[in-house]
Design a protein around this motif. Structure first.
Motif, PDB file in Angstrom:
ATOM      1  N   ALA A  27      39.854  16.903  59.571  1.00 46.80           N
ATOM      2  CA  ALA A  27      38.652  16.277  60.144  1.00 46.80           C
ATOM      3  C   ALA A  27      38.909  15.662  61.521  1.00 46.80           C
ATOM      4  N   ARG A  28      40.032  15.972  62.124  1.00 51.57           N
ATOM      5  CA  ARG A  28      40.377  15.389  63.417  1.00 51.57           C
ATOM      6  C   ARG A  28      39.666  16.127  64.559  1.00 51.57           C
ATOM      7  N   ARG A  29      39.002  15.377  65.412  1.00 46.30           N
ATOM      8  CA  ARG A  29      38.245  15.979  66.517  1.00 46.30           C
ATOM      9  C   ARG A  29      39.117  16.801  67.452  1.00 46.30           C
ATOM     10  N   THR A  30      40.335  16.351  67.704  1.00 41.80           N
ATOM     11  CA  THR A  30      41.220  17.099  68.607  1.00 41.80           C
ATOM     12  C   THR A  30      41.578  18.463  68.017  1.00 41.80           C
ATOM     13  N   VAL A  31      41.692  18.533  66.696  1.00 44.16           N
ATOM     14  CA  VAL A  31      41.965  19.817  66.050  1.00 44.16           C
ATOM     15  C   VAL A  31      40.744  20.717  66.180  1.00 44.16           C
ATOM     16  N   HIS A  32      39.557  20.185  65.927  1.00 40.89           N
ATOM     17  CA  HIS A  32      38.322  20.972  66.055  1.00 40.89           C
ATOM     18  C   HIS A  32      38.175  21.499  67.484  1.00 40.89           C
ATOM     19  N   LYS A  33      38.464  20.662  68.457  1.00 38.19           N
ATOM     20  CA  LYS A  33      38.366  21.083  69.855  1.00 38.19           C
ATOM     21  C   LYS A  33      39.347  22.217  70.140  1.00 38.19           C
TER      22      LYS A  33
END
Length: 140
Positions: A27-33
């Motif tokens: 759920a980490r935004r940096t991973v999604h990005k």
């Protein structure tokens, strides 16, 4: 495996190591990005290959999801942590090919990952401005 190579684990979401290793990243935004704006889902039936260092830190991962209508697998959620060597992408993809056990593989991934898919034996198919499709035929 060379001393500098990470340990590769093959897991599903039923494995007791799955959430301690991947849970903090899902759920980490940096991973999604890094995944082009897409979230890595922990679907049942998905196989994950996780690269980790000797201290147990997750360096990267890739998922393999069975396609509903064929024996083929979809390669998805190819991620390498910031600051890690780019060769981890190829290492993870080659591990995915081995885990596929001869089944055909398909992926849609950022164009920036093209060389890694090619190094793992995939064929490149241009798709959009930022994303391409990749296939690897089944092998006997």
């Amino acid at each position: 495996m060379a001393p500098s190579d990470p340990e590769l684990l093959t897991l599903t979401n039923e494995d007791e190591r799955f959430y301690p290793l991947l849970g903090p990243l899902l759920a980490r935004r940096t991973v999604h990005k890094a995944l082009g704006g897409y979230a890595p889902f922990d679907d049942d039936g998905k196989t994950w290959i996780v690269a980790r260092d000797p201290a147990g830190r997750t360096l990267g991962f890739v998922g393999l999801t069975p396609r509903a209508t064929t024996k083929d697998l979809h390669v998805e959620s190819l991620y390498v942590a910031p600051g890690e060597r780019a060769a981890l992408y190829t290492l993870l993809l080659r591990a995915a090919v081995r885990a596929a056990d001869g089944r055909a593989l398909h992926a849609t991934a950022a164009r920036a990952r093209r060389d890694h898919f090619l190094a793992a034996g995939f064929t490149h198919i241009p798709f959009t401005e930022k994303f391409d499709k990749f296939t690897r035929e089944a092998t006997p």
